[in-house]
Design a protein around this motif. Structure first.
Motif, PDB file in Angstrom:
ATOM      1  N   ARG A 109       8.571  14.219   9.200  1.00 38.25           N
ATOM      2  CA  ARG A 109       7.345  13.752   8.527  1.00 38.25           C
ATOM      3  C   ARG A 109       6.455  12.985   9.494  1.00 38.25           C
ATOM      4  NH1 ARG A 109       7.502  13.702   2.953  1.00 38.25           N
ATOM      5  NH2 ARG A 109       6.166  11.880   2.871  1.00 38.25           N
ATOM      6  N   GLU A 159      11.570   6.976   9.990  1.00 38.11           N
ATOM      7  CA  GLU A 159      12.095   7.208   8.630  1.00 38.11           C
ATOM      8  C   GLU A 159      12.416   5.867   8.002  1.00 38.11           C
ATOM      9  OE1 GLU A 159      15.364   9.618   9.802  1.00 38.11           O
ATOM     10  OE2 GLU A 159      14.184  11.461   9.938  1.00 38.11           O
ATOM     11  N   ASP A 160      11.767   5.580   6.896  1.00 44.79           N
ATOM     12  CA  ASP A 160      11.968   4.294   6.207  1.00 44.79           C
ATOM     13  C   ASP A 160      11.799   3.114   7.164  1.00 44.79           C
ATOM     14  OD1 ASP A 160      12.550   5.698   3.870  1.00 44.79           O
ATOM     15  OD2 ASP A 160      14.645   5.920   4.473  1.00 44.79           O
TER      16      ASP A 160
END
Lengths: 178, 179
Positions: A109, A159-160
């Protein structure tokens, strides 16, 4: 004062004609909006001029790099696969150097780039990426200032809020000799 | 002259007779706005010329009493802007006579637009994320629209516009402009 977004769309000639005329009429009666519109137009011209002049520093994305290629601005090219390394340099005639980093981009992403060397470290956030690669150009004007050294380029997935290392690439750079 | 004089009061003074001060003040107010219009439609090189031409037409109309309703001043200027810009785009450009008669009085009262400092812009561009930078460079250098950029960067056209507006605001703030 009119919404900034509408001024930006006016500056790009993206509004339907009737709406564009409405915004233009507003601008003709609003000194603040007229000044913002002029600054936006200045900014657009400035960005185009800087890019054309090879001062884009770091520009990424396949289409942008291909546009620069078509206009003869990309004068040096390197490609590296994950874990690989390359010997690189720059000379006085170079405008932009293209670097293609092979990468398995499935499921990603957001990708950030960490550039690490004895002389300079920086992070470039949110690189555009394409299937199987990240591609970007760096301004030769900037590369000409770099010393001879071994540099590491690390691509990470964000990520996060945490980094997950995706691949590492090594650039053995030889400094520009005027 | 009172700073509170609005456009209508200035227009009325100009219509009454030889009031160069009112003409200069009216032009000082309108020049940057008309120049912005010219910049949008004709580019940086012709924007100030368009503003001069439009304001020369406006002053002449006011002197000749052809704008009776001061509330229509904006609409009048808007119409003149469109007519002249349209003509110039078609190559119908006549300069000289109007400016010779009406320009010199107020030309000195209009400041040039502030210059954008290139070195500063380079620094400001570096502060954007790679994606935001790609969006603005694709927009202004590669002349791509939101749909094309969206396809290139795997974003919706709406998200491209949001990213572009956010980046432009950040750049304007960074280079010291208005946002």
């Amino acid at each position: 004062v009119i919404a900034f977004e509408r001024l930006a769309m006016l500056a790009r000639h993206e509004l339907p004609q009737a709406e564009a005329e409405e915004v233009e009429d507003h601008v003709l009666g609003c000194a603040t909006c007229a000044a913002t519109l002029e600054r936006l137009l200045d900014l657009g011209d400035g960005i185009a001029q800087l890019t054309r002049a090879g001062q884009g520093f770091f520009l990424s994305g396949r289409s942008l790099v291909e546009t620069l290629e078509r206009e003869g601005k990309v004068t040096r090219r390197y490609a590296i696969e994950p874990g690989g390394e390359v010997h690189c340099t720059v000379d006085a005639r170079d405008v932009y150097t293209r670097l293609r980093l092979g990468l398995d981009t499935g499921g990603l992403r957001r990708v950030d780039l960490l550039y690490e060397s004895p002389s300079v470290n920086y992070r470039i956030e949110d690189l555009p990426f394409h299937e199987g690669e990240v591609v970007f150009v760096q301004a030769a004007e900037y590369i000409r200032t770099l010393p001879t050294e071994r540099k590491t380029v690390r691509l990470v997935a964000v990520e996060d809020g945490n980094d997950r290392e995706l691949a590492v690439y090594t650039l053995n750079h030889t400094a520009f000799k005027p | 002259m009172s700073a509170e004089d609005d456009d209508g009061a200035l227009a009325a003074r100009i219509a009454k007779g030889d009031d160069r001060q009112a003409e200069a003040e009216l032009c000082r107010r309108w020049f940057p706005r008309v120049r912005a219009y010219g910049r949008l439609h004709l580019g940086a090189n012709d924007a100030a010329d368009l503003a001069q031409e439009v304001l020369a037409v406006l002053i002449r109309a006011l002197r000749e009493g052809r704008i009776e309703d001061a509330s229509r001043l904006g609409a009048y200027v808007s119409g003149v802007c469109r007519n002249i810009a349209s003509g110039w785009k078609k190559g119908e450009r006549r300069r000289g006579s109007l400016l010779e008669r009406f320009g010199p009085t107020w030309l000195q009262t209009t400041a040039p637009p502030p210059m954008l400092e290139q070195a500063r812009l380079v620094e400001c561009l570096r502060k954007l994320s790679a994606r935001e930078r790609a969006v603005v460079v694709l927009t202004f250098y590669a002349d791509k629209d939101g749909d094309e950029i969206g396809r290139e960067l795997d974003m919706s056209a709406g998200n491209v516009r949001v990213a572009r507006h956010r980046a432009l605001k950040q750049l304007l703030s960074c280079v010291g402009g208005e946002s």
